[in-house]
Design a protein around this motif. Structure first.
Motif, short mmCIF file in Angstrom:
data_model
loop_
_atom_site.label_atom_id
_atom_site.label_comp_id
_atom_site.label_asym_id
_atom_site.label_seq_id
_atom_site.Cartn_x
_atom_site.Cartn_y
_atom_site.Cartn_z
N GLN A 207 0.84 -1.20 0.00
CA GLN A 207 0.00 0.00 0.00
C GLN A 207 0.87 1.25 0.00
OE1 GLN A 207 -2.55 0.31 3.43
NE2 GLN A 207 -3.40 2.29 2.84
N VAL A 208 0.42 2.27 -0.68
CA VAL A 208 1.03 3.60 -0.61
C VAL A 208 -0.02 4.55 -0.05
CG1 VAL A 208 2.04 5.53 -1.88
CG2 VAL A 208 2.55 3.17 -2.57
N ALA A 209 0.30 5.19 1.06
CA ALA A 209 -0.60 6.16 1.67
C ALA A 209 0.04 7.54 1.62
CB ALA A 209 -0.91 5.77 3.11
N ASN A 220 -3.30 5.71 14.28
CA ASN A 220 -4.57 5.10 13.89
C ASN A 220 -4.37 3.66 13.43
OD1 ASN A 220 -5.98 7.43 14.44
ND2 ASN A 220 -5.96 8.17 12.33
N TYR A 221 -3.28 3.46 12.69
CA TYR A 221 -2.98 2.12 12.17
C TYR A 221 -2.73 1.14 13.33
CZ TYR A 221 -0.68 -1.66 9.64
OH TYR A 221 -0.34 -2.90 9.13
N LEU A 222 -1.92 1.57 14.29
CA LEU A 222 -1.57 0.69 15.40
C LEU A 222 -2.77 0.34 16.27
CD1 LEU A 222 1.87 2.19 16.54
CD2 LEU A 222 1.45 0.17 15.12
N GLU A 223 -3.75 1.24 16.31
CA GLU A 223 -4.95 0.96 17.09
C GLU A 223 -5.71 -0.24 16.52
OE1 GLU A 223 -7.39 4.40 17.33
OE2 GLU A 223 -5.99 5.52 18.60
N ASN A 224 -5.53 -0.52 15.23
CA ASN A 224 -6.22 -1.62 14.57
C ASN A 224 -5.42 -2.91 14.55
OD1 ASN A 224 -8.69 -0.34 13.74
ND2 ASN A 224 -7.46 0.85 12.31
N GLN A 225 -4.26 -2.92 15.19
CA GLN A 225 -3.42 -4.11 15.22
C GLN A 225 -3.63 -4.90 16.50
OE1 GLN A 225 -1.66 -4.75 12.29
NE2 GLN A 225 -2.92 -2.96 11.83
N ILE A 329 3.67 -0.85 3.94
CA ILE A 329 3.06 0.44 3.64
C ILE A 329 4.12 1.53 3.53
CG2 ILE A 329 1.39 2.17 4.45
CD1 ILE A 329 0.09 -0.05 6.14
N ILE A 330 4.04 2.30 2.47
CA ILE A 330 4.87 3.50 2.31
C ILE A 330 4.02 4.72 2.62
CG2 ILE A 330 6.10 4.99 0.68
CD1 ILE A 330 6.99 2.57 -0.84
N ARG A 524 -6.76 -0.70 6.61
CA ARG A 524 -7.48 -1.96 6.50
C ARG A 524 -7.50 -2.61 7.87
NH1 ARG A 524 -4.46 -5.30 4.20
NH2 ARG A 524 -5.92 -6.72 3.24
N GLY A 525 -8.67 -2.82 8.43
CA GLY A 525 -8.77 -3.40 9.76
C GLY A 525 -8.23 -4.82 9.80
N ARG A 526 -7.74 -5.23 10.92
CA ARG A 526 -7.22 -6.59 11.07
C ARG A 526 -7.94 -7.26 12.24
NH1 ARG A 526 -2.77 -9.01 9.62
NH2 ARG A 526 -1.77 -7.10 8.95
#
Length: 613
Positions: A207-209, A220-225, A329-330, A524-526
């Protein structure tokens, strides 16, 4: 024993992976080989198994001390006599290992390339029966590669000094066609048998964000891990590493920081904490990359743009070595391009013009990757000379993005017209200022306000025009010439857009984000299940957690990383198959005779306690 018996007894596998068996057969025949295999593709076994079956000693040349230790720890657990010689051991240990080599007690010996030029080491090796030299991370010998190590140039000189030339086996995961040619030539491989098993890593999601606020994206990303998910966040500078580390630490995350500014002892402590699962997240510069052999890294985030595609693939490849789904992710921003160009210029020197030009071109390739609408997996494979089998991989940010494509051909024509009318002499910054009707001093000094395209896109944001230009470059409608101060030029396909024969498209979400100068990342949620594979039931989930805790206890007692005892993949199979006998346990991937002798009964007891007879 034959190779199949050795594969099962010592490594716990019933079958070879693609490419492994033929490489092993050729090595056993004494032929030079070159293996180009993706990270996690089983390169190590290709020289470890022949070393076990052959006579004499296999010398493994490896670039990093930590990598050597991990390999030797794993081999020792599998009852394969191995050692390493490097600066981390004491004089007493050096003497003991040297004597062990003379007495034939080891099948494999790992060394760094810097040691090859030492007279005492050459004297030692000359007394041994060296049957194979395995060159790990062979791309380091090429000055055009991303991890060039001058000491690798000593390898062919060292081989020439040996009383008898052994078989030479070279392996790497990241090498373009050009670098592969250099490996053959510089290592002086003799009619090598070559296997390229492909560069694709199907379990990785790319993914490229382009977030406005990178630290917010990461949080935000780490909250979904999952709480136990391990990850690496690469940053381009020490300052960024320390800043992000402090932010995550303040938020209560289990995190460590790693860069070349720390002492070797500090770096060792941080790395071991990560390898032993005491720390879940590492924020690091690329100094942390190649030596990480941890199989259960679930995500790799590049907080800043890497220097080129090879570096990205190598660093992103730390994710998902166990074959489980993982994310790469970049986090892209235009400022990162400036940083990388400054680094290229700072590292330049006399007679570095050709190399600098190539580095700028390689950087541009990665920038194009960050702006393509095409499948990201296909773009990576194409860079390494491999064609993707699918137009839509279904596992990258572009292929899963359902955003509508908007025809932006008129905007593209305006940009092309401006470039043409200014005689293709300027970079994107100046072109954007002209199109937006800027009152910048240089624009008026150069008389560019008199251009017919001046102010033609005044209603558009700078961010949107910049995004259009970058996508036009990525799709081949524009070209970039020059290094530090690149200029924009039209291409052969530019005329097709100008004449209306071809359309240029941009995704709606990009337009909306850049027009408003705000982009919210779409993570993307995990699922937070700890069981990485198989059909998840309450029993199997509970069993997996119990086996994981047991593994940690054993690993802590022995002072080794948890995966050295059993990998996540092995525990996952135990939790889903629930073996109840030795025969059933030996069917689990990664469980060989040696592993069963050491741990089998303990883990069988834990399984029976949970699921009963």
């Amino acid at each position: 024993m034959n190779k199949y018996e050795a594969l099962k007894k010592y490594f716990g596998f019933s079958t070879f992976r693609i490419g492994q068996e033929t490489l092993i057969d050729q090595i056993l025949e004494g032929r030079d080989v070159l293996g180009i295999m993706p990270t996690g593709g089983g390169k190590s076994l290709c020289y470890q198994l022949p070393a076990l079956l052959g006579t004499g000693v296999t010398l493994v040349i490896s670039p990093l001390i930590s990598l050597m230790k991990d390999q030797v720890d794993g081999l020792t657990e599998n009852d394969i006599p191995s050692t390493y010689i490097n600066s981390s051991i004491s004089a007493k240990e050096m003497s003991e290992r040297t004597e062990g080599l003379r007495q034939g007690r080891y099948k494999l010996c790992y060394v760094a390339p810097e040691r090859l030029g030492a007279w005492d080491f050459l004297s030692l090796i000359s007394q041994l029966d060296i049957t194979m030299i395995a060159v790990d991370e062979a791309h380091c010998i090429s000055q055009w590669g991303h991890d060039f190590r001058p000491s690798y140039k000593e390898i062919p000189k060292f081989i020439e000094k040996l009383p008898k030339r052994p078989c030479v086996a070279a392996f790497t995961a990241t090498a373009t066609i050009f670098v592969q040619d250099e490996i053959r030539e510089l290592l002086k491989l003799r009619n090598p048998y070559e296997v390229t098993t492909g560069f694709d890593r199907p379990n990785l999601y790319y993914q490229v964000a382009k977030p406005q606020n990178k630290s917010k994206f990461v949080l935000n990303y780490l909250e979904n891990q999952a709480e136990d998910a391990c990850g690496i966040i690469f940053c381009s500078t020490r300052k960024t590493v320390e800043s992000l580390y402090k932010e995550l630490k303040k938020r209560g995350y289990s995190v460590g920081a790693y860069h070349a500014g720390f002492s070797s002892e500090e770096r060792k402590t941080v790395q071991e904490a990560f390898m032993f699962d005491k720390t879940k997240i590492i924020v690091a510069t690329n100094a942390f990359g190649m030596g990480i052999d941890k199989p259960d890294v679930r995500y790799v985030i590049h907080y800043n743009l890497p220097k080129n595609m090879e570096a990205y693939y190598q660093e992103a490849g730390r994710a998902g070595r166990d074959g489980e789904d993982s994310e790469c992710i970049i986090l892209y921003s235009p400022a990162d391009i400036v940083k990388q160009k400054m680094m290229i210029e700072a590292n330049g020197g006399m007679n570095s013009g050709q190399r600098d030009l190539l580095m700028h071109e390689n950087l541009q390739t990665l920038v194009n990757y960050c702006h393509t609408n095409e499948c990201l997996r296909a773009e990576i494979l194409a860079y390494f000379g491999e064609k993707s089998e699918h137009n839509n991989c279904g596992k990258c940010g572009n292929c899963t993005n359902k955003s509508e494509l908007i025809d932006m051909s008129i905007e593209a024509q305006k940009i092309m017209s401006c470039i043409y009318r200014t005689n293709q002499r300027y970079g994107s910054g100046t072109i954007i200022k002209i199109l937006r009707g800027s009152k910048d001093k240089k624009i008026t000094e150069w008389g560019l306000e008199s251009q017919s395209t001046y102010g033609l896109m005044a209603e558009q944001s700078e961010g949107l025009i910049k995004e259009i230009i970058m996508h036009m470059i990525a799709q081949g409608f524009l070209d970039v010439k020059g290094g530090t101060y690149p200029i924009l030029e039209l291409t052969g396909t530019s005329k097709q857009v100008l004449k209306g024969e071809k359309q240029f498209y941009l995704k709606q979400d990009i337009i909306a984000a850049t027009s408003a100068m705000k982009k919210e990342s779409k993570e993307r949620g995990r699922k937070k299940s700890k069981l990485p594979a198989g059909v998840i039931s309450d029993i199997s989930q509970n069993l997996y957690e119990k086996l994981t805790a047991l593994r940690k206890t054993i690993a802590d007692e022995k002072g080794v990383p948890a995966y050295i005892v059993f990998t996540n993949a092995s525990l996952s199979e135990m939790a889903t198959l629930m073996p109840k006998t030795k025969a059933e346990m030996l069917e689990v991937k990664g469980v060989g005779e040696k592993k069963y002798q050491t741990y089998g009964e303990i883990f069988l007891s834990a399984i029976l306690e949970t699921v009963g007879d």
